[in-house]
Design a protein around this motif. Structure first.
Motif, PDB file in Angstrom:
ATOM      1  N   PHE A 263    -100.750 133.034 105.671  1.00 37.61           N
ATOM      2  CA  PHE A 263    -101.865 133.171 104.618  1.00 37.61           C
ATOM      3  C   PHE A 263    -102.889 132.140 104.593  1.00 37.61           C
ATOM      4  CE2 PHE A 263     -98.191 135.890 103.203  1.00 37.61           C
ATOM      5  CZ  PHE A 263     -98.604 136.887 103.675  1.00 37.61           C
ATOM      6  N   ILE A 264    -102.377 131.021 104.731  1.00 40.90           N
ATOM      7  CA  ILE A 264    -103.445 129.958 104.812  1.00 40.90           C
ATOM      8  C   ILE A 264    -104.124 129.680 106.269  1.00 40.90           C
ATOM      9  CG2 ILE A 264    -103.742 127.486 104.734  1.00 40.90           C
ATOM     10  CD1 ILE A 264    -101.681 127.239 102.568  1.00 40.90           C
ATOM     11  N   GLN A 265    -103.419 129.848 107.214  1.00 39.82           N
ATOM     12  CA  GLN A 265    -104.170 129.643 108.641  1.00 39.82           C
ATOM     13  C   GLN A 265    -104.614 130.899 109.023  1.00 39.82           C
ATOM     14  OE1 GLN A 265    -103.684 126.745 110.373  1.00 39.82           O
ATOM     15  NE2 GLN A 265    -102.351 125.708 108.221  1.00 39.82           N
TER      16      GLN A 265
ATOM     17  N   SER B 141    -109.695 117.759 100.644  1.00 43.12           N
ATOM     18  CA  SER B 141    -110.577 117.637 101.458  1.00 43.12           C
ATOM     19  C   SER B 141    -111.184 116.169 101.821  1.00 43.12           C
ATOM     20  CB  SER B 141    -111.958 118.367 101.186  1.00 43.12           C
ATOM     21  OG  SER B 141    -111.677 119.734 100.787  1.00 43.12           O
ATOM     22  N   ALA B 142    -110.973 115.498 100.540  1.00 43.16           N
ATOM     23  CA  ALA B 142    -111.423 113.814 100.857  1.00 43.16           C
ATOM     24  C   ALA B 142    -110.032 112.983 101.067  1.00 43.16           C
ATOM     25  CB  ALA B 142    -112.072 113.301  99.456  1.00 43.16           C
ATOM     26  N   GLY B 143    -109.003 113.364 100.628  1.00 43.24           N
ATOM     27  CA  GLY B 143    -107.958 112.556 100.726  1.00 43.24           C
ATOM     28  C   GLY B 143    -107.227 112.473 102.237  1.00 43.24           C
TER      29      GLY B 143
ATOM     30  N   ALA C 278    -108.947 120.434 106.110  1.00 38.94           N
ATOM     31  CA  ALA C 278    -109.009 119.067 106.027  1.00 38.94           C
ATOM     32  C   ALA C 278    -107.818 118.429 106.735  1.00 38.94           C
ATOM     33  CB  ALA C 278    -109.148 118.372 104.808  1.00 38.94           C
ATOM     34  N   SER C 279    -106.617 119.236 106.196  1.00 44.26           N
ATOM     35  CA  SER C 279    -105.401 118.667 106.869  1.00 44.26           C
ATOM     36  C   SER C 279    -105.090 119.243 108.129  1.00 44.26           C
ATOM     37  CB  SER C 279    -104.286 119.810 105.937  1.00 44.26           C
ATOM     38  OG  SER C 279    -103.001 119.514 106.292  1.00 44.26           O
ATOM     39  N   ARG C 280    -105.605 120.255 108.616  1.00 46.66           N
ATOM     40  CA  ARG C 280    -105.285 120.511 110.108  1.00 46.66           C
ATOM     41  C   ARG C 280    -106.225 119.553 110.982  1.00 46.66           C
ATOM     42  NH1 ARG C 280    -107.556 125.646 113.513  1.00 46.66           N
ATOM     43  NH2 ARG C 280    -106.752 124.959 115.097  1.00 46.66           N
ATOM     44  N   ALA C 281    -107.322 119.276 110.470  1.00 46.49           N
ATOM     45  CA  ALA C 281    -108.396 118.681 111.326  1.00 46.49           C
ATOM     46  C   ALA C 281    -108.185 117.094 111.065  1.00 46.49           C
ATOM     47  CB  ALA C 281    -109.955 118.536 110.658  1.00 46.49           C
TER      48      ALA C 281
ATOM     49  N   ARG D  52    -107.461 125.543  92.035  1.00 44.10           N
ATOM     50  CA  ARG D  52    -107.864 124.334  92.701  1.00 44.10           C
ATOM     51  C   ARG D  52    -106.537 124.082  93.665  1.00 44.10           C
ATOM     52  NH1 ARG D  52    -112.229 122.287  93.713  1.00 44.10           N
ATOM     53  NH2 ARG D  52    -112.605 124.431  93.914  1.00 44.10           N
ATOM     54  N   GLY D  53    -106.717 123.592  94.989  1.00 45.65           N
ATOM     55  CA  GLY D  53    -105.861 123.486  95.930  1.00 45.65           C
ATOM     56  C   GLY D  53    -104.650 122.683  95.420  1.00 45.65           C
ATOM     57  N   LYS D  54    -103.215 123.086  95.575  1.00 49.27           N
ATOM     58  CA  LYS D  54    -102.220 122.298  95.270  1.00 49.27           C
ATOM     59  C   LYS D  54    -101.109 122.457  96.605  1.00 49.27           C
ATOM     60  CE  LYS D  54     -99.166 123.929  92.458  1.00 49.27           C
ATOM     61  NZ  LYS D  54     -98.402 124.551  91.295  1.00 49.27           N
ATOM     62  N   VAL D  55    -101.750 121.809  97.711  1.00 49.17           N
ATOM     63  CA  VAL D  55    -100.991 122.025  99.057  1.00 49.17           C
ATOM     64  C   VAL D  55    -101.774 121.233  99.987  1.00 49.17           C
ATOM     65  CG1 VAL D  55    -103.019 123.842  99.624  1.00 49.17           C
ATOM     66  CG2 VAL D  55    -100.683 123.603 100.788  1.00 49.17           C
ATOM     67  N   LEU D  56    -101.199 120.696 101.103  1.00 48.95           N
ATOM     68  CA  LEU D  56    -101.938 119.956 102.113  1.00 48.95           C
ATOM     69  C   LEU D  56    -103.281 120.558 102.424  1.00 48.95           C
ATOM     70  CD1 LEU D  56     -98.844 118.449 104.255  1.00 48.95           C
ATOM     71  CD2 LEU D  56    -100.069 117.338 102.486  1.00 48.95           C
ATOM     72  N   GLY D  57    -104.167 119.735 102.338  1.00 45.41           N
ATOM     73  CA  GLY D  57    -105.512 120.226 102.774  1.00 45.41           C
ATOM     74  C   GLY D  57    -106.383 120.410 101.312  1.00 45.41           C
ATOM     75  N   GLY D  58    -105.612 120.646 100.122  1.00 45.40           N
ATOM     76  CA  GLY D  58    -106.075 120.921  98.922  1.00 45.40           C
ATOM     77  C   GLY D  58    -107.028 122.189  98.820  1.00 45.40           C
ATOM     78  N   SER D  59    -108.121 122.121  98.335  1.00 44.01           N
ATOM     79  CA  SER D  59    -108.729 123.460  97.949  1.00 44.01           C
ATOM     80  C   SER D  59    -109.361 123.728  99.495  1.00 44.01           C
ATOM     81  CB  SER D  59    -109.947 123.136  97.231  1.00 44.01           C
ATOM     82  OG  SER D  59    -109.520 122.948  96.010  1.00 44.01           O
ATOM     83  N   SER D  60    -109.464 122.908 100.577  1.00 43.99           N
ATOM     84  CA  SER D  60    -109.890 123.186 101.858  1.00 43.99           C
ATOM     85  C   SER D  60    -108.947 124.186 102.510  1.00 43.99           C
ATOM     86  CB  SER D  60    -110.278 122.050 102.707  1.00 43.99           C
ATOM     87  OG  SER D  60    -108.980 121.512 103.366  1.00 43.99           O
ATOM     88  N   SER D  61    -107.664 124.269 101.789  1.00 43.63           N
ATOM     89  CA  SER D  61    -106.518 125.251 102.541  1.00 43.63           C
ATOM     90  C   SER D  61    -106.711 126.290 101.751  1.00 43.63           C
ATOM     91  CB  SER D  61    -105.236 124.639 102.447  1.00 43.63           C
ATOM     92  OG  SER D  61    -105.229 123.424 103.184  1.00 43.63           O
TER      93      SER D  61
END
Length: 555
Positions: A44-46, A14-16, A198-201, A81-90
């Protein structure tokens, strides 16, 4: 050859993602973004309604668990905790809550100068694209899409709001604006029917920038230090250890578990803790990993008289139809997280601003989707959101692949226990209002026999779950236990910052994705040496008689 960059960001969460966007915006800085996970393009994420899947999938989340929690009957609690582009926001529930204005004034009182509400509000606005348009409190041109899902089509959402009013609470049309306290519609980070992570945005629109390098599958091992200055980052890709150097700064955005652990792996932390783990001490900073906070919640469940709940949509055929409609048109039940109404109330007189949060769901089902009531039902998620219990993230060994020890000490403080007793009794009173007479058909959980303090306490110890809001483990401030200063710089180490929810001094009353993104937006200006956005001096609506009353229909 070791590559050199102006900035290295560890963690595309989310921050990165925000930092990667803002630090490359002017084209003058070369930025490296490291992320252990990979692509976030999975359906499943989208698809918003599939939110329980990525959170419980090893590919997309670190499946951390706590040490046995001594005040929760020694249960080990799940802490993904998120382990993907977007982190936990994904992988999160997409709920958009900024927190109460007083939460940020509290940050400043804890030594985070310049992080009071009026200083933070312009950055909330900068981040956001609010579907109803801009006003004093809401932004309309930011990357992050925010709306209300399906506009509360299911009548149970509005019944919850009406029940709150009947119980004597206020209504709020926008808890993210002037007045948090009350019952109203809930907001979510969804745009055009898809999860707006955050990754998409922030990342998708800029991936082609020539001054941005993104490396996925890269697990940071440590920050490279020399004479108490961050030189770069050592990381592992496909089993091979590599390094990159930073001409300006290294920025840790690995989250409330990852950032303190990485500092400790780098030799920054409490001297005794590091020595015990076999790590050479580079800088004694006792607050690293301390002050850990989280929200707990449980589900108050009722049977429903009418067949209008999501429990009737859990069969394969229904799920297939929902999925097909979403794939074709990005709308319907697939395009919402189903938390479309909510409330924020105070647990008792003498509490100045809300410390209890509700998410209403027209279904009786676990958050992870693993267990649903056999029949129609509805539930409200409720939690005491200003806990006084504190825990820690502690390095277990010098091996970067070994997870740190996580201990929240949930319900250690007596006031947290009292808060959950209030959650049970106040929620019962709300759901028993006449607005639910046409729907309510008996209490599933906790069960009508759970009445005394002792019975409630025992139920809570067994039923509460994490709301997945770990934070505050590298707190911002100037006291002896602070890890970063008000510019997000690590105390005692040059060219090193932490920017994520770990630097919150205290946990806000609400979900944490929105304030994490705000923190990154504001930190980006600090990093770039920009003049902070102007304070808006926006009015905040508070209960004037908070010392005497617990609720009023008009605030």
């Amino acid at each position: 050859m070791t590559q050199k960059y102006d900035y290295i960001i560890v963690g595309a969460g989310s921050a990165g993602c925000v930092l990667a966007n803002r630090l490359t915006e002017n084209g003058q800085h070369k930025v490296l973004l490291l992320e252990t996970g990979g692509s976030d393009k999975s359906i499943f994420i989208q698809m918003p309604t599939a939110l329980s899947i990525p959170m419980n999938t090893d590919k997309y989340a670190w499946q951390f668990h706590t040490e046995p929690e001594p005040y929760l009957d020694n249960r080990k609690m799940h802490c993904p905790r998120g382990k993907v582009l977007g982190g936990s926001s994904s992988i999160n529930g997409m709920v958009y809550v900024r927190g109460h204005a007083k939460d940020f004034d509290e940050w400043q009182q804890h030594g985070a100068q310049g992080w009071d509400y009026q200083s933070c509000l312009p950055y909330f606005k900068k981040a956001e694209s609010w579907y109803l348009g801009e006003n004093t409190y809401r932004g309309s041109e930011g990357p992050l899409g925010v709306n209300n899902g399906n506009e509360m089509e299911n009548p149970l959402y509005r019944a919850f709001i009406e029940a709150g009013q009947q119980a004597g609470y206020a209504k709020t049309n926008d808890y993210n604006a002037a007045q948090q306290e009350g019952f109203g519609p809930m907001h979510m980070t969804i745009k055009n029917g898809r999860r707006c992570s955050a990754s998409r945005a922030y990342l998708d629109p800029i991936k082609r920038r020539s001054n941005l390098t993104i490396i996925t599958g890269a697990q940071a091992q440590k920050v490279l230090l020399q004479n108490k200055q961050a030189q770069g980052v050592e990381f592992k890709v496909n089993g091979k250890v590599q390094s990159a150097l930073a001409k300006r700064e290294v920025i840790l955005s690995a989250g409330p578990i990852g950032s303190p652990h990485l500092l400790q792996l780098s030799g920054i932390g409490d001297k005794e803790t590091l020595e015990k783990a076999g790590v050479e001490v580079q800088h004694h900073l006792p607050g690293v990993g301390q002050n850990l906070q989280d929200h707990l919640e449980f589900y108050f469940q009722y049977k429903c008289k009418q067949p209008i709940t999501l429990n009737g949509k859990l069969g394969l055929i229904s799920k297939g139809l929902i999925g097909a409609r979403w794939i074709l048109s990005k709308d319907g039940l697939g395009a919402t997280n189903h938390f479309e109404s909510c409330a924020f109330i105070r647990s008792k007189p003498g509490v100045e601003w809300p410390d209890i949060q509700y998410h209403f769901l027209p279904a009786a089902i676990r958050y992870d989707g693993k267990s649903a009531f056999d029949g129609h039902g509805f539930q409200v998620h409720v939690g005491h959101n200003k806990p006084k219990s504190r825990g820690a993230v502690t390095i277990a060994s010098s091996d970067p692949d070994e997870a740190p020890k996580i201990q929240f000490n949930y319900l250690q403080h007596p006031e947290d226990i009292e808060g959950f007793r209030a959650c049970v009794r106040l929620t019962r009173e709300i759901i028993e209002q006449s607005a639910f007479d046409d729907y309510r058909d008996g209490e599933i959980q906790p069960g009508k026999d759970i009445q005394t303090d002792e019975q409630i306490d025992a139920f809570v110890r067994q039923a509460v779950e994490s709301a997945y809001h770990p934070s505050c483990s590298c707190k911002m401030g100037e006291d002896d236990m602070a890890v970063v200063d008000s510019q997000t710089k690590v105390h005692g180490i040059n060219s090193l910052r932490v920017v994520d929810s770990s630097i919150f001094p205290t946990i806000p009353n609400g979900n944490l994705n929105a304030p994490t993104i705000m923190v990154a937006e504001k930190a980006a200006d600090h990093i770039l040496g920009k003049t902070p956005l102007n304070n808006l001096n926006a009015p905040v609506v508070m209960e004037s008689q908070w010392q005497q009353v617990q609720r009023r229909s008009e605030i």
